[in-house]
Motif scaffolding. Structure first.
Motif, PDB file in Angstrom:
ATOM      1  N   THR A   1      18.112  -1.688   1.045  1.00  0.00           N
ATOM      2  CA  THR A   1      17.498  -1.452  -0.253  1.00  0.00           C
ATOM      3  C   THR A   1      16.150  -0.799  -0.010  1.00  0.00           C
ATOM      4  O   THR A   1      15.756  -0.552   1.128  1.00  0.00           O
ATOM      5  N   SER A   2      15.435  -0.517  -1.076  1.00  0.00           N
ATOM      6  CA  SER A   2      14.077   0.010  -0.950  1.00  0.00           C
ATOM      7  C   SER A   2      13.104  -1.164  -0.908  1.00  0.00           C
ATOM      8  O   SER A   2      13.218  -2.106  -1.708  1.00  0.00           O
ATOM      9  N   LEU A   3      12.166  -1.139   0.027  1.00  0.00           N
ATOM     10  CA  LEU A   3      11.198  -2.227   0.107  1.00  0.00           C
ATOM     11  C   LEU A   3      10.407  -2.354  -1.189  1.00  0.00           C
ATOM     12  O   LEU A   3       9.957  -3.447  -1.548  1.00  0.00           O
ATOM     13  N   SER A   4      10.262  -1.257  -1.913  1.00  0.00           N
ATOM     14  CA  SER A   4       9.516  -1.285  -3.176  1.00  0.00           C
ATOM     15  C   SER A   4      10.185  -2.166  -4.226  1.00  0.00           C
ATOM     16  O   SER A   4       9.559  -2.532  -5.224  1.00  0.00           O
ATOM     17  N   ASP A   5      11.447  -2.540  -3.998  1.00  0.00           N
ATOM     18  CA  ASP A   5      12.131  -3.452  -4.921  1.00  0.00           C
ATOM     19  C   ASP A   5      11.533  -4.852  -4.875  1.00  0.00           C
ATOM     20  O   ASP A   5      11.790  -5.662  -5.777  1.00  0.00           O
ATOM     21  N   TYR A   6      10.742  -5.145  -3.831  1.00  0.00           N
ATOM     22  CA  TYR A   6      10.288  -6.509  -3.598  1.00  0.00           C
ATOM     23  C   TYR A   6       8.798  -6.711  -3.845  1.00  0.00           C
ATOM     24  O   TYR A   6       8.268  -7.788  -3.552  1.00  0.00           O
ATOM     25  N   TYR A   7       8.102  -5.709  -4.375  1.00  0.00           N
ATOM     26  CA  TYR A   7       6.673  -5.897  -4.605  1.00  0.00           C
ATOM     27  C   TYR A   7       6.188  -5.045  -5.782  1.00  0.00           C
ATOM     28  O   TYR A   7       6.861  -4.100  -6.217  1.00  0.00           O
ATOM     29  N   GLN A   8       5.012  -5.427  -6.270  1.00  0.00           N
ATOM     30  CA  GLN A   8       4.290  -4.641  -7.261  1.00  0.00           C
ATOM     31  C   GLN A   8       2.923  -4.296  -6.687  1.00  0.00           C
ATOM     32  O   GLN A   8       2.439  -4.963  -5.771  1.00  0.00           O
ATOM     33  N   THR A   9       2.294  -3.275  -7.207  1.00  0.00           N
ATOM     34  CA  THR A   9       0.994  -2.859  -6.683  1.00  0.00           C
ATOM     35  C   THR A   9      -0.057  -2.881  -7.787  1.00  0.00           C
ATOM     36  O   THR A   9       0.246  -2.772  -8.974  1.00  0.00           O
ATOM     37  N   GLY A  10      -1.300  -3.034  -7.348  1.00  0.00           N
ATOM     38  CA  GLY A  10      -2.431  -3.019  -8.266  1.00  0.00           C
ATOM     39  C   GLY A  10      -3.710  -3.358  -7.540  1.00  0.00           C
ATOM     40  O   GLY A  10      -3.708  -4.239  -6.667  1.00  0.00           O
ATOM     41  N   TYR A  11      -4.790  -2.656  -7.873  1.00  0.00           N
ATOM     42  CA  TYR A  11      -6.098  -2.927  -7.266  1.00  0.00           C
ATOM     43  C   TYR A  11      -6.037  -2.891  -5.732  1.00  0.00           C
ATOM     44  O   TYR A  11      -6.555  -3.773  -5.046  1.00  0.00           O
ATOM     45  N   ASP A  12      -5.358  -1.864  -5.207  1.00  0.00           N
ATOM     46  CA  ASP A  12      -5.258  -1.677  -3.751  1.00  0.00           C
ATOM     47  C   ASP A  12      -4.566  -2.841  -3.062  1.00  0.00           C
ATOM     48  O   ASP A  12      -4.800  -3.097  -1.888  1.00  0.00           O
ATOM     49  N   ARG A  13      -3.731  -3.555  -3.789  1.00  0.00           N
ATOM     50  CA  ARG A  13      -3.005  -4.676  -3.226  1.00  0.00           C
ATOM     51  C   ARG A  13      -1.507  -4.516  -3.468  1.00  0.00           C
ATOM     52  O   ARG A  13      -1.071  -3.939  -4.460  1.00  0.00           O
ATOM     53  N   CYS A  14      -0.735  -5.066  -2.538  1.00  0.00           N
ATOM     54  CA  CYS A  14       0.710  -5.175  -2.671  1.00  0.00           C
ATOM     55  C   CYS A  14       1.017  -6.648  -2.902  1.00  0.00           C
ATOM     56  O   CYS A  14       0.663  -7.495  -2.067  1.00  0.00           O
ATOM     57  N   VAL A  15       1.652  -6.977  -4.015  1.00  0.00           N
ATOM     58  CA  VAL A  15       1.949  -8.358  -4.364  1.00  0.00           C
ATOM     59  C   VAL A  15       3.463  -8.560  -4.296  1.00  0.00           C
ATOM     60  O   VAL A  15       4.206  -7.980  -5.089  1.00  0.00           O
ATOM     61  N   LEU A  16       3.913  -9.366  -3.360  1.00  0.00           N
ATOM     62  CA  LEU A  16       5.342  -9.588  -3.204  1.00  0.00           C
ATOM     63  C   LEU A  16       5.903 -10.414  -4.350  1.00  0.00           C
ATOM     64  O   LEU A  16       5.221 -11.285  -4.905  1.00  0.00           O
ATOM     65  N   ASP A  17       7.142 -10.124  -4.703  1.00  0.00           N
ATOM     66  CA  ASP A  17       7.803 -10.809  -5.808  1.00  0.00           C
ATOM     67  C   ASP A  17       7.888 -12.309  -5.542  1.00  0.00           C
ATOM     68  O   ASP A  17       8.229 -12.751  -4.439  1.00  0.00           O
ATOM     69  N   LYS A  18       7.582 -13.103  -6.561  1.00  0.00           N
ATOM     70  CA  LYS A  18       7.594 -14.564  -6.415  1.00  0.00           C
ATOM     71  C   LYS A  18       8.965 -15.103  -6.039  1.00  0.00           C
ATOM     72  O   LYS A  18       9.076 -16.170  -5.422  1.00  0.00           O
TER      73      LYS A  18
END
Length: 280
Positions: free
Chosen positions: A175-192
């Protein structure tokens, strides 16, 4: 080395041993059997950064100022990792280990020395992609409470994501790794949702015991900082935690070759330091 330099280093070694004893008796963190060369380098850095003239002065601060101890742990514990670090290791798990794990109705995976969580989330994502996440409970342990808190938060600098993504691709990601996180304020936040099957816990390979039977243990780039006796203790814990045919993964520079427990394991993927528990 001059006589004066040799005398200074001998005194410093005495100071280091006294400091490690103090840490153990005051805070119950036991670094006394870590490799001296690594400990010496880290304590010299701590001494300089904390403006202490000597290791003895550093010991005084640690003993009398509890706020210094969390800072000391940052120096004494290793917190350098990345998601899917050494992609070939994770590819080997996907191709060689997962087919065996599929035969179990339920699984327990122990990430020992999980630091800030990059390897933990790599395994969770891999198990999700391979359809094993729902039947798996992951135990993520470390001795550093700050590192555990960061692991549980699952937040990383955005600048690291490019390397994470490339590693995931090389590790056989489907899959795409981007499926597992969101971004904001220069941070990558992994899905809960990646944490729903994870237990985070304080655990020391130096002083604690096995807490359950595991089908897979991954402890990478931790034992390289231990002396021989402590390496044997850690491998003994992994041996006790794994049933027959369970799997153990180590770091690229680590080996069971010289361990007293080596006969309890057989090489499964030799090039990737993945071992399988032999029979009793």
């Amino acid at each position: 080395m001059t006589d004066r330099t040799e005398k200074i280093e001998k005194v410093e070694d005495i100071e280091i041993r006294l400091l490690l004893d103090a840490l153990y008796h005051r805070y119950h963190y036991d670094f006394r059997n870590y490799a001296m060369s690594s400990i010496r380098r880290r304590l010299r850095q701590a001494r300089a950064d904390l403006n202490c003239a000597t290791i003895s002065a550093l010991q005084e601060r640690v003993l009398h100022d509890p706020d210094v101890m969390p800072r000391m742990l940052r120096y004494l514990t290793v917190q350098v990792s990345e998601m899917f670090r050494d992609p070939s290791y994770f590819l080997a798990i996907r191709e060689k280990v997962v087919p065996h794990l599929r035969t179990y109705p339920s699984l327990k995976v122990w990430i020992a020395g999980c630091s800030t969580g990059e390897e933990l989330y790599s395994l969770v994502i891999l198990f999700r992609e391979e359809g094993l996440e729902d039947r798996t409970l992951f135990y993520a342990t470390d001795i550093n409470p700050e590192a555990l808190a960061q692991a549980e938060a699952g937040v990383y600098h955005l600048e690291r994501v490019r390397q994470f993504t490339e590693n995931h691709r090389l590790a056989g990601g489907v899959t795409s790794l981007s499926d597992y996180y969101q971004t904001g304020y220069d941070r990558c936040v992994l899905d809960k949702s990646l944490r729903r099957k994870v237990v985070f816990s304080d655990h020391s390979l130096v002083t604690d015991q096995v807490f359950g039977e595991m089908q897979f243990v991954s402890c990478r780039n931790v034992m390289i900082y231990f002396d021989r006796a402590l390496q044997d203790r850690a491998v003994g814990l992994f041996k006790d935690a794994l049933p027959r045919n369970g799997f153990l993964g180590l770091g690229a520079k680590e080996t069971l070759r010289f361990s007293d427990h080596a006969k309890a394991f057989r090489e499964f993927v030799p090039g990737e330091k993945i071992y399988q528990r032999a029979g009793a």
